[in-house]
Design a protein around this motif. Structure first.
Motif, PDB file in Angstrom:
ATOM      1  N   ARG A   1      13.063  58.774  29.390  1.00  0.00           N
ATOM      2  CA  ARG A   1      12.705  57.411  29.015  1.00  0.00           C
ATOM      3  C   ARG A   1      11.835  57.353  27.765  1.00  0.00           C
ATOM      4  O   ARG A   1      11.699  56.295  27.144  1.00  0.00           O
ATOM      5  CB  ARG A   1      11.975  56.731  30.182  1.00  0.00           C
ATOM      6  CG  ARG A   1      12.821  56.657  31.439  1.00  0.00           C
ATOM      7  CD  ARG A   1      12.083  56.002  32.599  1.00  0.00           C
ATOM      8  NE  ARG A   1      12.778  56.231  33.867  1.00  0.00           N
ATOM      9  CZ  ARG A   1      12.415  55.734  35.032  1.00  0.00           C
ATOM     10  NH1 ARG A   1      11.345  54.963  35.090  1.00  0.00           N
ATOM     11  NH2 ARG A   1      13.100  56.012  36.127  1.00  0.00           N
ATOM     12  N   GLY A   2      11.221  58.472  27.413  1.00  0.00           N
ATOM     13  CA  GLY A   2      10.300  58.489  26.286  1.00  0.00           C
ATOM     14  C   GLY A   2      10.968  58.864  24.974  1.00  0.00           C
ATOM     15  O   GLY A   2      12.157  59.172  24.906  1.00  0.00           O
ATOM     16  N   LEU A   3      10.172  58.842  23.931  1.00  0.00           N
ATOM     17  CA  LEU A   3      10.603  59.204  22.585  1.00  0.00           C
ATOM     18  C   LEU A   3       9.911  60.507  22.210  1.00  0.00           C
ATOM     19  O   LEU A   3       8.680  60.579  22.187  1.00  0.00           O
ATOM     20  CB  LEU A   3      10.209  58.097  21.607  1.00  0.00           C
ATOM     21  CG  LEU A   3      10.476  58.350  20.127  1.00  0.00           C
ATOM     22  CD1 LEU A   3      11.972  58.261  19.848  1.00  0.00           C
ATOM     23  CD2 LEU A   3       9.733  57.329  19.278  1.00  0.00           C
ATOM     24  N   THR A   4      10.695  61.547  21.945  1.00  0.00           N
ATOM     25  CA  THR A   4      10.121  62.839  21.566  1.00  0.00           C
ATOM     26  C   THR A   4       9.635  62.788  20.125  1.00  0.00           C
ATOM     27  O   THR A   4      10.367  62.372  19.224  1.00  0.00           O
ATOM     28  CB  THR A   4      11.156  63.961  21.731  1.00  0.00           C
ATOM     29  OG1 THR A   4      11.534  64.029  23.104  1.00  0.00           O
ATOM     30  CG2 THR A   4      10.581  65.304  21.302  1.00  0.00           C
ATOM     31  N   ALA A   5       8.393  63.207  19.917  1.00  0.00           N
ATOM     32  CA  ALA A   5       7.789  63.212  18.582  1.00  0.00           C
ATOM     33  C   ALA A   5       7.437  64.654  18.218  1.00  0.00           C
ATOM     34  O   ALA A   5       6.353  65.137  18.589  1.00  0.00           O
ATOM     35  CB  ALA A   5       6.553  62.323  18.543  1.00  0.00           C
ATOM     36  N   PRO A   6       8.310  65.377  17.517  1.00  0.00           N
ATOM     37  CA  PRO A   6       8.055  66.782  17.209  1.00  0.00           C
ATOM     38  C   PRO A   6       7.011  66.992  16.118  1.00  0.00           C
ATOM     39  O   PRO A   6       6.511  68.104  15.952  1.00  0.00           O
ATOM     40  CB  PRO A   6       9.428  67.292  16.754  1.00  0.00           C
ATOM     41  CG  PRO A   6      10.113  66.079  16.202  1.00  0.00           C
ATOM     42  CD  PRO A   6       9.633  64.925  17.043  1.00  0.00           C
ATOM     43  N   THR A   7       6.682  65.934  15.382  1.00  0.00           N
ATOM     44  CA  THR A   7       5.704  66.045  14.290  1.00  0.00           C
ATOM     45  C   THR A   7       4.771  64.844  14.323  1.00  0.00           C
ATOM     46  O   THR A   7       5.049  63.822  14.958  1.00  0.00           O
ATOM     47  CB  THR A   7       6.399  66.075  12.917  1.00  0.00           C
ATOM     48  OG1 THR A   7       7.050  64.805  12.693  1.00  0.00           O
ATOM     49  CG2 THR A   7       7.424  67.198  12.836  1.00  0.00           C
TER      50      THR A   7
END
Length: 383
Positions: free
Chosen positions: A65-71
């Motif tokens: 459900r979330g948004l992955t933020a790699p940076t």
């Protein structure tokens, strides 16, 4: 069977309840509202928090459900993009080398569902008004009723009724400016270059944070003390168009103004009562440390209550969580504020140069991110 009462059905209270229920404890959650809160509020999950949610069996739903933020990126209001930090350098330290952006109002239903499957009870419309340790445990007062339990975890927020009824000092400061947060569905990637999902924008007067969630972008701005909310909201579009100008007014779904504090309770344990999350410590939102550290409180308390020597384990855990709140959460969040708002041009330039150097060096990036992503607050890290 240990019976633990939990005041508050936010992310901290429900994490504590779920962790306890998975250990076989009887859990009763008392929530003042008639249902789970719908406000967005906190939205950043750091790697160690994801590890804890994995242990609780809830991380897959959070990731879905979330948004992955790699940076995440640092910017300067005048100069633009400064540096981007890539959490991939933490791949050897954690199975989750990234942040996840998901509003806490979307986490709590996940936790509540898992808790319900284990037989944990949530009683809505139950405002906890006080508690006292008894000879056998703790008596919790909610309106005209009382509940007897072995322990109480007070996760009832910054204005905690439990903390106040116990007379616990909540020492600290209130920031001179208020914080304004606006939610927008503008495509900021199309308006600004080198934008990450989380961005900290340096400026001595009008610093900002640009943070993406699954549903919208969130923009955080400082707001002068003493100015009426109506006046600040009226000039919001002018301020947003100074960040990026789409050639028309920004589409703003919601905006609010609130005061921000840095405060820590003088003790996190009072007999059979444990303070957790905002009831124990509050800090500015710069760095996304508040909700995460509260979840870490909850997991630490549940682990302490799982063993045979509860009294000693709980005392140790409460002292350790207070130490972390003082030495890590308060220190890092306030330093983030000071750096965003620094007025000395030489100091600002030196810090921006340092960030560029850190981003260019994987070893320095890893050391920096271990602290920024809260891993260094929980366990020893090696070079």
């Amino acid at each position: 069977m240990t019976h633990v009462a939990v005041a508050g059905a936010g992310p901290v209270g429900l994490t504590a309840a779920l962790a306890l229920a998975r250990q076989g404890a009887r859990v009763t959650v008392l929530e003042a509202g008639e249902g789970l809160a719908a406000e967005s509020r906190a939205s950043t999950f750091h790697p160690p928090t994801l590890e804890m949610l994995a242990e609780l069996g809830a991380v897959d739903e959070v990731l879905a459900r979330g948004l992955t933020a790699p940076t995440f990126a640092y910017r300067d209001r005048a100069a633009g993009h400064v540096a981007t930090l890539d959490l991939a350098v933490l791949a050897g330290d954690t199975p989750y080398p990234y942040r996840v952006q998901l509003e806490q109002s979307k986490l709590t239903p996940i936790l509540a569902e898992h808790l319900g499957r284990l037989g944990g009870e949530i009683r809505f419309g139950q405002t906890v008004t006080g508690a006292e340790t008894t000879t056998t445990g703790v008596r919790v007062h909610a309106g005209a009723t009382a509940l007897d339990a072995d322990w109480l975890i007070a996760a009832d927020g910054a204005h905690s009724a439990v903390r106040r009824c116990l007379g616990v000092e909540f020492a600290g400061i209130t920031y001179p400016e208020r914080f304004l947060v606006a939610s927008t569905d503008e495509d900021l990637h199309a308006l600004l270059d080198a934008l990450a999902e989380v961005n900290y924008v340096f400026d001595p007067v009008d610093w900002s944070v640009l943070l993406r969630t699954p549903d919208h972008w969130r923009v955080l701005l400082p707001t002068p003390d003493g100015s009426p909310d109506e006046a600040e909201l009226a000039r919001l579009d002018t301020r947003l168009r100074q960040i990026a100008d789409p050639g028309r007014p920004w589409r703003v779904a919601h905006a609010s103004i609130y005061r921000v504090h840095q405060r820590v309770a003088v003790s996190f344990q009072h007999g059979r009562v444990l303070l957790a999350g905002d009831a124990a410590h509050v800090n500015n939102p710069l760095g996304g440390l508040g909700m995460n550290s509260g979840i870490h409180d909850a997991v630490a308390y549940a682990a302490a209550l799982a063993g045979p020597d509860q009294e000693q384990a709980v005392t140790t855990a409460a002292a350790d969580r207070r130490r972390i709140a003082l030495e890590y959460v308060q220190t890092v969040s306030h330093r983030n504020y000071e750096r965003l708002t620094a007025t000395d041009p030489a100091a600002r330039a030196a810090h921006l140069d340092e960030l560029r150097a850190i981003a260019a060096d994987p070893a320095r990036s890893r050391a920096y991110l271990l602290r920024a992503c809260m891993m260094a607050s929980l366990r020893p890290v090696t070079a």
